[in-house]
Design an enzyme around this catalytic site. Structure first.
Site, PDB file in Angstrom:
ATOM      1  N   ILE A  82      17.894  33.099  56.791  1.00  0.00           N
ATOM      2  CA  ILE A  82      18.597  31.822  56.963  1.00  0.00           C
ATOM      3  C   ILE A  82      18.162  31.131  58.250  1.00  0.00           C
ATOM      4  O   ILE A  82      17.680  30.000  58.240  1.00  0.00           O
ATOM      5  CB  ILE A  82      20.133  32.019  56.946  1.00  0.00           C
ATOM      6  CG1 ILE A  82      20.587  32.531  55.580  1.00  0.00           C
ATOM      7  CG2 ILE A  82      20.841  30.713  57.299  1.00  0.00           C
ATOM      8  CD1 ILE A  82      22.087  32.823  55.493  1.00  0.00           C
ATOM      9  N   GLY A 141      18.837  32.603  65.839  1.00  0.00           N
ATOM     10  CA  GLY A 141      19.470  32.021  67.005  1.00  0.00           C
ATOM     11  C   GLY A 141      19.093  32.787  68.262  1.00  0.00           C
ATOM     12  O   GLY A 141      18.255  33.700  68.235  1.00  0.00           O
ATOM     13  N   THR A 142      19.744  32.420  69.351  1.00  0.00           N
ATOM     14  CA  THR A 142      19.458  33.060  70.640  1.00  0.00           C
ATOM     15  C   THR A 142      19.767  34.541  70.601  1.00  0.00           C
ATOM     16  O   THR A 142      19.076  35.363  71.213  1.00  0.00           O
ATOM     17  CB  THR A 142      20.288  32.386  71.749  1.00  0.00           C
ATOM     18  OG1 THR A 142      20.047  30.981  71.712  1.00  0.00           O
ATOM     19  CG2 THR A 142      19.913  32.941  73.114  1.00  0.00           C
ATOM     20  N   TYR A 143      20.814  34.920  69.847  1.00  0.00           N
ATOM     21  CA  TYR A 143      21.308  36.286  69.926  1.00  0.00           C
ATOM     22  C   TYR A 143      21.089  37.097  68.652  1.00  0.00           C
ATOM     23  O   TYR A 143      21.622  38.181  68.504  1.00  0.00           O
ATOM     24  CB  TYR A 143      22.802  36.270  70.289  1.00  0.00           C
ATOM     25  CG  TYR A 143      23.048  35.565  71.599  1.00  0.00           C
ATOM     26  CD1 TYR A 143      22.686  36.153  72.803  1.00  0.00           C
ATOM     27  CD2 TYR A 143      23.593  34.289  71.622  1.00  0.00           C
ATOM     28  CE1 TYR A 143      22.871  35.504  74.008  1.00  0.00           C
ATOM     29  CE2 TYR A 143      23.795  33.632  72.829  1.00  0.00           C
ATOM     30  CZ  TYR A 143      23.437  34.241  74.009  1.00  0.00           C
ATOM     31  OH  TYR A 143      23.636  33.584  75.194  1.00  0.00           O
ATOM     32  N   GLY A 144      20.307  36.588  67.706  1.00  0.00           N
ATOM     33  CA  GLY A 144      20.030  37.392  66.529  1.00  0.00           C
ATOM     34  C   GLY A 144      19.588  36.570  65.331  1.00  0.00           C
ATOM     35  O   GLY A 144      19.748  35.349  65.285  1.00  0.00           O
ATOM     36  N   ASP A 150      30.611  27.418  72.986  1.00  0.00           N
ATOM     37  CA  ASP A 150      29.415  26.791  72.427  1.00  0.00           C
ATOM     38  C   ASP A 150      29.743  26.105  71.100  1.00  0.00           C
ATOM     39  O   ASP A 150      29.012  26.258  70.124  1.00  0.00           O
ATOM     40  CB  ASP A 150      28.300  27.818  72.222  1.00  0.00           C
ATOM     41  CG  ASP A 150      26.931  27.168  72.080  1.00  0.00           C
ATOM     42  OD1 ASP A 150      26.780  25.993  72.500  1.00  0.00           O
ATOM     43  OD2 ASP A 150      25.998  27.814  71.550  1.00  0.00           O
TER      44      ASP A 150
END
Length: 391
Positions: free
Chosen positions: A82, A85-88, A200
């Site tokens: 999909i 992002g920054t964290y996964g 955020d």
């Protein structure tokens, strides 16, 4: 004095030092943890250099009770990627036993030496404890063949709100905007009542399922907060949605930073484009002054005591021009906003965070009672699924 301008009070449920909190393990069972263990997860971000990660994947099982007894990721068939992002990374997956579709978020581990990142630990620990219709639900945490691969299994939503706004042919109606805003405020009120700052909020961190239910997602920057407040990390919140106190260098901040983001999202739903589009922090502040008027000590006591306030030459704009950013033609490129809607938006975008409206108070605003009333989510207009692979 107007009671809405009085200094607000915090929720009565204040965390105590030895208070027992509850979280959920990866298999859905409740488990109690002491406040000092909980505080480990809400440790001051500024100290993350001294405790950057929970160390070594070989000991993760012992150090992270949430991973105890987790099932294997092999219980899910990975269907398509999909987004990252920054964290996964996030994948669309199918439960092999039930055929139900879920979103699998692979937690990004930089390398085995550095271990489990604190941001991911916070996200897992916060999300598994939350239960609200407008907050994305984590079903369980699953692992790969070893603990180097860890996934959060979350409820799947068909639409990314940012993609919906970018691709929709007609703007949301007033009734649809009210429904979305009501759902967003309900989720944010729940987070704040449970001492969680999202930090955020933006349209790309909001999902919409095929029943018209909005889901707040991506808690990679979220953290627990306490009373009294402590200094927290800066910067947080994507620039276009960042509150003025953050831009001016406030060392402590409150849930009001999330409320400012809600105000920006409200305007974006009506306009189908962001309200403040600065390329730098200075330009972002300038955009705010141009639209909302230039703040001063009279409307924002303590403004010039903020670290960056005296470093910036404020362009004087005495008038609030927010109403000029909306079109009166509902069939045009923008959706109009009523006087009550504009009043609520101004309260969400109040400069002084102490006077900025709280989420629960915003839910009780007369904007939601005027005609047209919020549409039932099931009657929202439908969109092509944005999170499904086109192949």
């Amino acid at each position: 004095m107007d009671p809405r301008c009085q200094k607000r009070t915090r929720p009565e449920k204040r965390p105590r030092e030895n208070e027992i909190k509850h979280t959920t393990t990866c298999n859905g069972n409740k488990k109690s943890i002491k406040q000092d263990e909980w505080n480990q997860l809400s440790h001051d971000d500024n100290n993350r250099e001294t405790q950057p990660n929970v160390h070594s994947s070989s000991t993760l099982g012992k150090q992270l009770p949430v991973l105890t007894g987790c099932r294997s990721v092999d219980n899910y068939e990975r269907l398509n990627f999909i987004e990252e992002g920054t964290y996964g990374r996030v994948f669309r997956g199918r439960d092999i036993q039930t055929n139900k579709i879920y979103a699998l978020k692979e937690i990004k581990l930089n390398n085995e030496v550095e271990g489990f990142p604190l941001t991911a630990l916070r996200e897992v620990s916060i999300l598994v404890s939350l239960r609200h219709p407008n907050v994305v639900h984590v079903r369980e945490v699953v692992v790969g063949s070893n603990l180097n691969k860890i996934y959060m299994v979350m409820e799947y939503a068909q639409h990314d709100m940012k993609k919906v706004l970018d691709n929709m042919k007609h703007p949301f109606s007033q009734a649809e905007v009210k429904s979305l805003l009501q759902q967003l405020l309900s989720g944010v009120a729940y987070l704040h009542d449970n001492w969680v700052l999202h930090r955020d909020l933006k349209t790309s961190n909001l999902l919409l399922d095929d029943q018209g239910i909005l889901k707040i997602c991506d808690f990679g920057l979220a953290r627990l907060y306490s009373d009294p407040l402590k200094p927290y990390t800066q910067p947080v919140v994507t620039l276009w949605y960042r509150a003025p106190e953050l831009l001016l260098g406030a060392k402590t901040y409150t849930p009001a930073i999330d409320i400012w983001s809600v105000g920006c999202i409200f305007a974006e739903w009506l306009r189908r484009k962001t309200l403040f589009e600065g390329r730098t922090e200075i330009e972002q502040l300038t955009k705010m002054w141009e639209i909302l008027g230039t703040p001063n000590e009279e409307i924002w006591p303590g403004l010039y005591q903020l670290p960056n306030a005296n470093k910036i030459k404020f362009i004087q704009q005495p008038y609030n021009r927010l109403s000029q950013r909306f079109d009166n033609n509902i069939y045009g490129s923008q959706t109009s906003v009523t006087k009550l809607g504009l009043d609520l938006m101004n309260k969400l975008l109040t400069y002084d965070p102490e006077k900025r409206i709280q989420a629960q108070d915003a839910l009780n605003h007369p904007y939601f009672e005027e005609i047209p009333k919020p549409v039932d989510p099931s009657l929202m207009q439908t969109f092509p699924e944005t999170n499904k692979s086109p192949y």
